[in-house]
Design a protein around this motif. Structure first.
Motif, short mmCIF file in Angstrom:
data_model
loop_
_atom_site.label_atom_id
_atom_site.label_comp_id
_atom_site.label_asym_id
_atom_site.label_seq_id
_atom_site.Cartn_x
_atom_site.Cartn_y
_atom_site.Cartn_z
N VAL B 76 0.84 -1.21 0.00
CA VAL B 76 0.00 0.00 0.00
C VAL B 76 0.87 1.26 0.00
CG1 VAL B 76 -1.57 1.39 1.45
CG2 VAL B 76 -2.09 -1.03 0.98
N ILE B 77 1.95 1.26 0.78
CA ILE B 77 2.86 2.41 0.78
C ILE B 77 3.41 2.63 -0.62
CG2 ILE B 77 5.06 3.33 1.66
CD1 ILE B 77 4.54 1.73 4.27
N ARG B 78 3.86 1.54 -1.26
CA ARG B 78 4.42 1.67 -2.62
C ARG B 78 3.37 2.18 -3.60
NH1 ARG B 78 7.44 -2.99 -0.93
NH2 ARG B 78 5.85 -4.41 -1.75
N HIS B 79 2.15 1.67 -3.46
CA HIS B 79 1.05 2.11 -4.32
C HIS B 79 0.75 3.60 -4.11
CE1 HIS B 79 -2.97 2.08 -6.20
NE2 HIS B 79 -3.41 2.66 -5.10
N GLN B 80 0.72 4.03 -2.86
CA GLN B 80 0.36 5.43 -2.58
C GLN B 80 1.44 6.41 -3.02
OE1 GLN B 80 -2.59 5.98 -2.30
NE2 GLN B 80 -3.53 5.66 -0.30
N ILE B 81 2.72 6.04 -2.87
CA ILE B 81 3.76 6.98 -3.33
C ILE B 81 3.71 7.05 -4.86
CG2 ILE B 81 5.70 5.30 -3.32
CD1 ILE B 81 5.92 9.06 -2.56
N GLU B 82 3.45 5.91 -5.49
CA GLU B 82 3.33 5.86 -6.96
C GLU B 82 2.21 6.81 -7.42
OE1 GLU B 82 4.94 5.06 -10.12
OE2 GLU B 82 5.60 3.64 -8.58
N ARG B 83 1.05 6.70 -6.78
CA ARG B 83 -0.11 7.54 -7.13
C ARG B 83 0.17 9.00 -6.84
NH1 ARG B 83 -5.03 7.01 -4.15
NH2 ARG B 83 -5.87 8.55 -5.58
N THR B 84 0.82 9.27 -5.70
CA THR B 84 1.13 10.66 -5.33
C THR B 84 2.04 11.30 -6.38
OG1 THR B 84 0.91 10.15 -2.98
CG2 THR B 84 2.21 12.10 -3.54
#
Lengths: 214, 214
Positions: B76-84
């Motif tokens: 989830v952290i990796r997904h959220q930084i990607e999206r950000t």
């Protein structure tokens, strides 16, 4: 003043005032204990039974002073902002020169070094976890940050009054920028376990204030 | 590729590639769903059964892709930084002038206005909740902030190379200060439901960078 506290201090002294003082101590112990637990394990990770056990009180004592967990959490926010401001005094109350601003930020960096940059900001952590839970909680967090920002703004206002800053320096804007730098700096310092982000953030905020030097 | 996914897509096409693609889609759906839930309710407030129900997958599917909740949270952290980062492109990748820095910060403020300043920073919230849980999680958060800081630093480096900034401008220090300002600004903007703190914080950070203008 509760039956429970009355029981706890029964027979030791004139009832009314002693019971009131004991009640206050019990309440304070509950808040301090809850604050410690919530700082280490988060609010969601801290149950009323956890607090009960750690503070060595009964559930009825907790529910006497705090109607529900939300009440207790709001008391924890007030306790933590009080402690945070206390820890920054007397520097925080005299931010009326660039030297004073630097001394205050230096001390904040030193505090982080002593803590090995662990734990982060007590208020920032609570804010991040709680701000979206309800308006009552958000109001408490707004009040906490307002209390922190007030002495910063006051110091900058004195700098403006004494001609250290130009007459049209926007001290509200500058104080908010300063507090934001401290918050962001503390979070990155906590994540990276390095004082450098807090140093960089506060250097930048002070450097910005310096652009308004008279 | 799992028995579960094989079942889900059985009989619809040549097995191997289709199953792999379906597996990837399932995994992505689990991560996206978990990210949404954790953004709204916090990581502690989001259970595996919550994710299971919302993503319409079985527990065995979740545990096939993610050994435990910690694995899922790191995804989830990796997904959220990607999206950000994705959300800030193309501005983020071209921070090579003061105009570009201002446009990027203006856009960040506009995003907050469109959201009514609710929700805060996806990465900052995860960081605050998770940084003290374990070193593995902290490492993931360090990596996330490093990924965010890299294009800021790269833009500042180009400004130095092209003579916009003085030759001895410390772009690491400036990039960290900029990211800290964004983080602190977002938190105060979220708490106060006002874009002003993010505006003040980023004005200050850019104003500080300007003190290094050639």
């Amino acid at each position: 003043m509760t039956p429970t506290d009355a029981t706890a201090t029964a027979g030791s002294a004139p009832p009314a005032p002693r019971i009131t003082a004991a009640g206050r101590r019990t309440r304070d112990r509950i808040v301090r204990t809850a604050a410690e637990l919530m700082f280490r394990k988060g609010v969601a990770g801290t149950s009323i039974p956890d607090v009960q056990q750690a503070a060595k009180v009964s559930a009825s004592q907790i529910y006497h002073y705090f109607g529900d967990k939300s009440d207790l959490v709001r008391a924890v926010i007030r306790h933590q902002i009080e402690r945070t401001l206390e820890g920054q005094r007397p520097l925080l109350d005299r931010l009326d020169s660039f030297e004073a601003l630097r001394a205050w930020c230096d001390e904040a960096v030193e505090v982080q070094k002593r803590r090995n940059c662990e734990g982060g900001c007590e208020i920032g952590s609570l804010a991040s976890e709680l701000v979206e839970t309800c308006e009552l909680m958000r109001g408490e967090l707004v009040a906490a940050f307002d209390r922190w920002e007030a002495p910063i703004r006051e110091g900058l206002r004195r700098m403006r009054e004494t001609g250290v800053l130009v007459a049209d320096a926007d001290v509200d804007h500058l104080a908010t920028a300063m507090l934001a730098a401290v918050q962001g700096g503390l979070l990155l310092t906590q994540v990276r376990r390095s004082p450098e982000p807090l140093r960089a953030a506060t250097d930048a905020a002070i450097g910005y204030v310096e652009t308004f030097a008279a």
